[in-house]
Design a protein around this motif. Structure first.
Motif, PDB file in Angstrom:
ATOM      1  N   ALA A   1     -19.194 -12.311  27.391  1.00 16.92           N
ATOM      2  CA  ALA A   1     -18.012 -12.957  27.513  1.00 16.92           C
ATOM      3  C   ALA A   1     -17.375 -13.415  29.164  1.00 16.92           C
ATOM      4  O   ALA A   1     -17.049 -14.507  29.272  1.00 16.92           O
TER       5      ALA A   1
ATOM      6  N   GLY B   1     -20.079 -16.184  29.949  1.00 20.29           N
ATOM      7  CA  GLY B   1     -19.594 -17.260  29.125  1.00 20.29           C
ATOM      8  C   GLY B   1     -18.295 -17.856  29.355  1.00 20.29           C
ATOM      9  O   GLY B   1     -18.349 -19.159  29.414  1.00 20.29           O
ATOM     10  N   PHE B   2     -17.256 -17.192  29.158  1.00 20.43           N
ATOM     11  CA  PHE B   2     -15.924 -17.689  29.374  1.00 20.43           C
ATOM     12  C   PHE B   2     -15.663 -18.353  31.011  1.00 20.43           C
ATOM     13  O   PHE B   2     -15.178 -19.486  30.950  1.00 20.43           O
TER      14      PHE B   2
ATOM     15  N   SER C   1     -24.286 -15.562  26.121  1.00 19.93           N
ATOM     16  CA  SER C   1     -23.279 -16.282  26.703  1.00 19.93           C
ATOM     17  C   SER C   1     -23.056 -17.612  26.285  1.00 19.93           C
ATOM     18  O   SER C   1     -22.290 -18.520  26.786  1.00 19.93           O
TER      19      SER C   1
ATOM     20  N   PRO D   1     -20.529 -18.906  23.616  1.00 19.55           N
ATOM     21  CA  PRO D   1     -18.984 -18.927  24.312  1.00 19.55           C
ATOM     22  C   PRO D   1     -18.935 -20.018  25.306  1.00 19.55           C
ATOM     23  O   PRO D   1     -17.729 -20.725  25.520  1.00 19.55           O
TER      24      PRO D   1
ATOM     25  N   VAL E   1     -15.966 -22.831  24.539  1.00 22.97           N
ATOM     26  CA  VAL E   1     -14.864 -22.724  25.529  1.00 22.97           C
ATOM     27  C   VAL E   1     -14.838 -23.986  26.471  1.00 22.97           C
ATOM     28  O   VAL E   1     -13.797 -24.530  26.707  1.00 22.97           O
TER      29      VAL E   1
ATOM     30  N   MET F   1     -11.085 -17.735  22.828  1.00 22.45           N
ATOM     31  CA  MET F   1     -11.575 -16.549  23.799  1.00 22.45           C
ATOM     32  C   MET F   1     -11.733 -15.483  22.824  1.00 22.45           C
ATOM     33  O   MET F   1     -12.671 -14.595  22.625  1.00 22.45           O
TER      34      MET F   1
ATOM     35  N   GLN G   1     -14.239 -15.682  19.903  1.00 21.62           N
ATOM     36  CA  GLN G   1     -15.389 -15.487  20.437  1.00 21.62           C
ATOM     37  C   GLN G   1     -16.003 -14.125  20.888  1.00 21.62           C
ATOM     38  O   GLN G   1     -17.073 -13.680  20.426  1.00 21.62           O
ATOM     39  N   PHE G   2     -14.861 -13.395  21.458  1.00 21.32           N
ATOM     40  CA  PHE G   2     -15.071 -12.096  21.877  1.00 21.32           C
ATOM     41  C   PHE G   2     -15.604 -11.377  20.428  1.00 21.32           C
ATOM     42  O   PHE G   2     -16.141 -10.707  20.518  1.00 21.32           O
TER      43      PHE G   2
ATOM     44  N   LEU H   1     -18.623 -11.815  19.242  1.00 17.03           N
ATOM     45  CA  LEU H   1     -19.876 -11.009  20.374  1.00 17.03           C
ATOM     46  C   LEU H   1     -19.809  -9.628  19.956  1.00 17.03           C
ATOM     47  O   LEU H   1     -20.944  -8.997  19.782  1.00 17.03           O
TER      48      LEU H   1
END
Ligand code: ATP
Ligand code: MG
Lengths: 328, 312
Positions: free
Chosen positions: B106, B109-110, B189, B192, B196, B242, B245-246, B249
């Motif tokens: 995260a 990726g974020f 990653s 995300p 994002v 986010m 997405q988390f 994950l």
């Protein structure tokens, strides 16, 4: 005259580059404004009024090109390096927007937005900037200003938002204020309050104001001078008295005759036949010629130059002289 | 704002109860009794009844639910039907393993997605936008397992840069164990980063198309302060994405966990389904769903803290 002018605009042109070809939304605007003078730009929707103001601040998107000169206090705004330009914007040259709801950032409080500007321009502490913001809100007669300072734009009424916008624009004592239809989005009683407030502040601070409107009544009420804009060009400029009493350009005449104020009372209101041309497909000659009763072959084929009739008084029309003769 | 937070917290309670009901119910809707599955066909009815009693399957459904829930709240998820070890321990191990990957993936990726999205949005239609958009589009459209396999080939098989799979030994030095994380984290990653990045770009473009960024320039702000304003305006929708997405994950990716032999929650869930290990299944889904609810709650509160118009 030129040296003491607060704003001196020469040949201001704003081109939008587009796939279908370039489009001049403002074409060679030239005027100057003395300290403490109020000029109104009058014109129909789409004639390029907002673009004129934005171009004066160098604020157009990057697919637009701005040429010409905009001298404020002797410096050409359009040639300033970025840092100096940022200093001038919101400093000596400031702007009020038509729709305060859209022009204010929705996720910051009014106080934060005003204080941020003051900190940026004067480098004082945030706390004292906030104090100044409070004083400004009081100055524009926002009731319970201390509480309103902590309001977000959506928590205020339209009139109050516009007052806040005015406070923001005046935060750093501009010498020139650009006001883009500041009352159009408001209802009539609030409009009058805002106009009165603006005039009061203008006189108190001795600002030069360029005021955009399509309302002839408002223009007559608030301004010293008027510039009539048609299809990206200033077709006539002059004092309020001259233009209200003896408009020289056929378009100005039409505009006045189509309002209660201009048309003599008791006479029928007239409308201008046809509709404004698209800026991307302008006629070869005078842009107004297709709608003009006086148009002749010359009007249809050649663009009339500015005829200077006196200081600050110009007209773009081949028939202006005959029109003047008629008027006398 | 405080009222908003308290109201949201209270609203989360019925949601969590609903989640637990659904989790409990879902598993009981699945055809096939887990005990029948487990017992040899020749087992006598008495033995089966005994087994059922041992695991609590003989009680009425609502009693089973209440018993299960009250134990679950105190962290006791019972024993696995398959190997009679405590579910809580298995779940804890799997979640810790997945959490390591999820948090790192995260963060990676974020931050990459936000950076790419901002670069693209602020350079609309110029080359930085095009490059950033190619990267983010690739991120969302490349299949996970394919990336994983290509990476294993490149970094572990053809070269000897990174360990191909596993988590390393607990005795290994910290830095060595870190190497095991690189490939799975990078693989996880990508998505995300892609989603994002694309949302940040679209949101920034939408905001720049409004009038207020121009008005900010008109009052004398320079590029960076304007960027700050735009970011704050863009934050709420991006935060929501986010959070989502988390959550994904945390659920763990079965494919990535399989390729890298990483015993995380995806793996656990998969195995539990195949073995009809109902206690494990219930516990895993309950904990993951609760994570989701809490995550959503945090996103809601953060969004409202940023955008006052959302405090309703
Ligand atoms: N950012 C832009 N990109 C391309 N064209 C634009 C842009 N802004 C304005 N224009 C065009 O320039 C012309 C003049 O627009 P402008 O906003 O100055 O009109 P206006 O006189 O202010 O009208 P109104 O009274 O409706 O506000 C319009 O034809 C408009 O389509
Ligand atoms: Mg306009």
């Amino acid at each position: 005259m030129a040296t003491e002018a607060a704003v001196d605009v020469r040949n201001l042109t704003a081109m939008f580059r587009r796939r279908e070809g370039d489009m001049a939304a403002v074409n060679g605007a030239t005027f100057s404004l003395a300290r403490g003078e109020v000029m109104t730009i009058l014109g129909e929707s789409g004639s390029g009024k907002s673009v004129t103001l934005k171009a004066m601040m160098g604020l157009l998107p990057d697919y637009a090109s701005i040429t010409g000169e905009v001298r404020v206090a002797g410096r050409d705004i359009l040639k300033l390096p970025p840092a100096a330009l940022a200093k001038a914007r919101g400093g000596e040259l400031s702007m009020i927007f038509q729709e305060p709801m859209a022009a204010l950032d929705p996720v910051y409080t009014i106080g934060e937005q005003i204080a941020e500007t003051i900190v940026k321009h004067e480098g004082i502490t945030y706390a004292s900037a906030m104090q100044r913001a409070l004083a400004l809100l009081e100055r524009v007669a926002i009731p319970s200003a201390a509480r309103r300072l902590k309001n977000y734009p959506h928590e205020m009424s339209g009139g109050m938002r516009q007052r806040a916008m005015i406070a923001l624009a005046l935060a750093c004592n501009p010498t020139v204020l650009l006001a883009d239809e500041p009352t159009t989005a408001l209802d009539v009683t609030v409009q009058i309050q805002i106009l009165l407030l603006l005039r009061e502040l203008q006189q108190e601070l001795g600002m030069s104001v360029i005021f955009v409107t399509h309302d002839v009544g408002v223009a007559a009420e608030i301004s010293d001078r008027i510039a009539v804009m048609y299809a990206g060009r200033f077709v006539e400029t002059g004092t309020v008295r001259e233009i209200m009493r003896h408009p020289k350009h056929p378009y100005s005449k039409g505009l006045l005759n189509s309002t209660v104020l201009g048309g003599l009372r008791g006479r029928r209101l007239e409308t201008i036949p046809g509709s404004p041309p698209s800026l991307s497909a302008l006629p070869r000659g005078c842009a107004f010629s297709p709608r003009c009763a006086q148009a002749d072959v010359r009007c249809l084929t050649t663009q009339p130059d500015e005829t200077v009739l006196g200081p600050g008084t110009i007209v773009r029309c081949f028939h202006a002289n005959t029109a003047m003769a008629e008027a006398i | 704002m405080l009222v908003f937070v308290i109201r949201r917290l209270l609203q989360a309670i019925p949601i969590l109860i609903g989640v637990s009901l659904v989790v409990f119910g879902l598993v009981h809707l699945v055809p096939g009794n887990p005990i029948d599955m487990l017992m040899p066909p020749e087992a006598s009815p008495e033995v089966i009844a005994q087994m059922k009693a041992a695991f609590g399957f003989d009680k009425p459904l609502y009693m089973q639910y209440l018993l299960w829930l009250s134990r679950a709240i105190s962290g006791d998820f019972g024993l696995s039907i398959f190997n009679s070890t405590p579910v809580a321990g298995q779940l804890m191990d799997a979640l810790t393993n997945t959490l390591k990957l999820a948090i790192l993936a995260a963060i990676l990726g974020f931050s990459a997605g936000i950076a790419l999205g901002l670069i693209a949005g602020f350079n609309h239609n110029r080359w930085p936008d095009k490059i950033a958009s190619v990267i983010t589009t690739a991120g969302v459209s490349m299949p996970h397992y394919w990336c994983a396999i290509v990476m294993v080939l490149a970094c572990a098989v053809l070269n000897d840069w990174l360990p191909a799979q596993g988590m390393g030994d607990d005795q290994d030095p910290f830095l060595d164990r870190l190497q095991y994380l690189v490939m799975p984290v990078v693989t996880l990653s990508f998505i995300p980063m892609g989603v994002v990045g694309r949302l940040v770009r679209a949101t920034v473009l939408e905001i720049l198309g409004r009038e207020f960024p121009g008005a900010l320039a008109a009052k004398g702000l320079t590029r960076w302060p304007i960027l700050r304003h735009v970011c704050k305006n863009a934050a709420p929708p991006v935060l929501a994405l986010m959070g989502l997405q988390f959550g994904y994950l945390l659920g763990g990716s079965i494919l990535v966990e399989t390729v890298f032999n990483w015993p995380g929650s995806g793996n656990l869930l998969n195995i539990a389904i195949f073995r009809r290990d109902i206690p494990v299944l219930q516990a895993t889904i309950l904990v993951l769903a609760s994570f989701f609810v809490v995550l959503n709650l945090m996103v809601d509160i953060l969004q409202a803290a940023i955008d006052p118009r959302l405090r309703r």
